[in-house]
Motif scaffolding. Structure first.
Motif, PDB file in Angstrom:
ATOM      1  N   PRO A 409      54.414 -47.886  75.282  1.00  0.00           N
ATOM      2  CA  PRO A 409      55.037 -46.720  75.914  1.00  0.00           C
ATOM      3  C   PRO A 409      55.519 -47.056  77.318  1.00  0.00           C
ATOM      4  N   VAL A 410      56.612 -46.442  77.730  1.00  0.00           N
ATOM      5  CA  VAL A 410      57.159 -46.677  79.061  1.00  0.00           C
ATOM      6  C   VAL A 410      57.255 -45.351  79.803  1.00  0.00           C
ATOM      7  N   TYR A 411      57.356 -45.448  81.121  1.00  0.00           N
ATOM      8  CA  TYR A 411      57.681 -44.286  81.933  1.00  0.00           C
ATOM      9  C   TYR A 411      59.156 -44.381  82.288  1.00  0.00           C
ATOM     10  N   VAL A 412      59.918 -43.344  81.942  1.00  0.00           N
ATOM     11  CA  VAL A 412      61.339 -43.300  82.258  1.00  0.00           C
ATOM     12  C   VAL A 412      61.532 -42.437  83.493  1.00  0.00           C
ATOM     13  N   TYR A 413      62.133 -43.009  84.519  1.00  0.00           N
ATOM     14  CA  TYR A 413      62.319 -42.287  85.774  1.00  0.00           C
ATOM     15  C   TYR A 413      63.322 -41.155  85.615  1.00  0.00           C
ATOM     16  N   PRO A 414      63.090 -40.048  86.311  1.00  0.00           N
ATOM     17  CA  PRO A 414      64.090 -38.972  86.325  1.00  0.00           C
ATOM     18  C   PRO A 414      65.382 -39.447  86.996  1.00  0.00           C
ATOM     19  N   GLY A 415      66.430 -38.651  86.839  1.00  0.00           N
ATOM     20  CA  GLY A 415      67.702 -38.987  87.459  1.00  0.00           C
ATOM     21  C   GLY A 415      68.586 -39.806  86.536  1.00  0.00           C
ATOM     22  N   GLY A 416      69.631 -40.364  87.099  1.00  0.00           N
ATOM     23  CA  GLY A 416      70.632 -41.064  86.302  1.00  0.00           C
ATOM     24  C   GLY A 416      70.140 -42.374  85.737  1.00  0.00           C
TER      25      GLY A 416
END
Length: 498
Positions: A409-416
């Motif tokens: 699992p990964v953490y996807v950063y908010p924003g573009g």
């Protein structure tokens, strides 16, 4: 082999071939590998040296592995294979970027047709965030971090009980001298693949970092991170010190705590002792800057705890006053009693205070180095998923597409964009590679419903079932980590998206 419709007829077995897996475009001799050691010339055929990794839940359950169907042509039907997940490790890249992803595989999960798009991304915009659980001072913020003498990153803001390093990034990889880029790439690759790397911090310490292992600072292996700051430690253990000492000082680089002045001491009716602390008083019982940062008591540079106090107030203190010093890890402790002149005299640590020291140690978590790989998935990588790359980004943000790295699992950063971060210890071994541009090669997988994939303009003609992938020396089946959610069931998985 990476199929390219523009590639000419296959070269003779004794000729060099040109690899198109990355921008370097190596010419590879027969029987040799390219500069990345990932692709080789096998009798005129471009082959992947490392096996393609598949996660098989049957292995985790102790069942025998069902071999993939190698006979006959695929009839185009979706086949249910929910027990096997195709990772991007060893799959290959999309370079040059007009290509669809190397593997776009389907499976039926709980009656729903799913598809996973698999690519080894070439990441110039990448680095690692290193979390080092230690009370030691490693170096000032913004100080340069070096590997083999070359700048590879910097010290960033520390967190509670941890020192933080930011390593890599496009400017170190490609914005400096050639040697700086090469050394940075080597250091990142070693860290991501779980190897030990020695780092030297300007104006600070030398530290050996290895993911999942205790750090080694200036040649000494760390054992624990601090239980809390000095003030928090006072709050946690004040009752346990009541009646065993008249004054307790918890030495800490951040906030040094003093029991008699602290609110916890006031609530326990501990009398004033007349102690005089050096440093800057914050609020009652809490002191900043009692000493410089260092590798001594509580992350300070002191070796003698008496150096942070002044003379006791003779109007308040008394002979026989019991004074106990302890660090935030319990590693350092000392006990004194005031003589008739109100001078501290060192004494053996009483058994009850020794027990409290062990309790502080017990509440400290083990020192650990955590390596988090961080990268941004560029438009070229996304075009391997769909002809309209922005739709993939939106699909990830809408939680329709589940992103993993080597099945982790990964953490996807908010924003573009699709900027993600993953704990390297949750991937299979040696999941990362490199290309000598320099850049890191890392696995990334996108899993979503087949209907959603079609809606975002995916490469539908490239979809094939898991059973169409031949099982043999070119593939490696591994059991998934038990603490990773199963990637083919993203709706039930605990999401890590921001």
């Amino acid at each position: 082999m990476l199929d390219d419709p523009t590639t000419a007829a296959r070269p003779a077995a004794d000729e060099k071939i040109r690899c198109d897996a990355c921008p370097v475009m190596c010419y590879i001799k027969p029987g040799a590998t390219g500069a990345c050691d990932r692709y080789a010339n096998d009798a005129g055929e471009l082959v992947r040296v490392d096996p393609h990794v598949l996660l098989d839940r049957a292995l985790a359950q102790g069942a025998s592995v069902v071999p993939f169907n190698r006979g006959g042509d695929w009839d185009g039907k979706l086949l249910a294979s929910p027990e096997t997940f195709v990772t991007a490790i060893g799959a290959g890249t999309t370079y040059p970027d007009y290509k669809p992803a190397p593997f776009i595989v389907s499976a039926e999960v709980d009656g729903v047709d799913m598809v996973t798009v698999v690519t080894e991304g070439i990441f110039s915009y990448c680095g690692v965030k290193v979390k080092i659980d230690t009370d030691r001072f490693l170096g000032p913020e913004q100080a340069t971090v070096r590997a083999a003498g070359e700048a590879v990153g910097h010290v960033t803001t520390s967190e509670y009980g941890s020192q933080m390093l930011s390593l890599g990034g496009v400017h170190h990889l490609t914005g400096g001298a050639k040697k700086e880029g090469r050394v940075t790439c080597e250091a990142l690759l070693e860290l991501c693949n779980g190897k030990a790397v020695e780092l030297a911090i300007d104006g600070g310490s030398t530290v050996i970092v290895q993911a999942g292992k205790a750090p080694i600072v200036n040649g000494f292996q760390e054992e624990r991170m601090r239980v809390g700051c000095g003030s928090a430690t006072i709050g946690m253990f004040a009752k346990q010190w009541l009646g065993k000492a008249d004054e307790v000082v918890v030495v800490d680089d951040h906030i040094t705590g003093v029991l008699s002045e602290h609110q916890a001491g006031k609530l326990l009716d501990i009398p004033e002792t007349g102690i005089k602390m050096k440093g800057r008083r914050s609020t009652p019982g809490r002191y900043f800057q009692v000493a410089e940062p260092g590798t001594g008591w509580g992350g300070t540079n002191i070796t003698d705890p008496l150096s942070i106090i002044g003379p006791f107030d003779p109007k308040v203190a008394w002979p026989g006053l019991r004074l106990f010093f302890i660090s935030t890890t319990g590693e350092h402790s000392a006990y004194y009693e005031l003589d008739e002149a109100l001078q501290p005299v060192a004494k053996a640590l009483p058994a009850d205070l020794l027990a409290s020291t062990e309790r502080v140690k017990e509440n400290c978590e083990p020192a650990l180095s955590t390596v988090l790989f961080m990268a941004g998935a560029g438009g070229s990588l996304r075009s391997g998923v769909t002809e309209n790359p922005v739709r993939l980004t939106k699909s990830v943000k809408d939680a329709l597409t589940y992103v993993t790295s080597g099945g982790a699992p990964v953490y996807v950063y908010p924003g573009g964009g699709i900027t993600f971060m993953v704990d390297v210890t949750r991937l299979p071994e040696n999941a990362f590679g490199y290309v000598p541009t320099p850049a890191l090669v890392a696995p990334i997988e996108f899993t979503l419903k087949l209907s959603d994939y079609e809606a975002l303009g995916g490469h539908m003609t490239e979809v094939r079932p898991v059973s169409s992938i031949p099982h043999g020396e070119a593939t490696l089946s591994l059991a998934p980590r038990g603490d990773n959610p199963w990637p083919l069931a993203p709706n039930s998985a605990k999401r890590s998206h921001g």
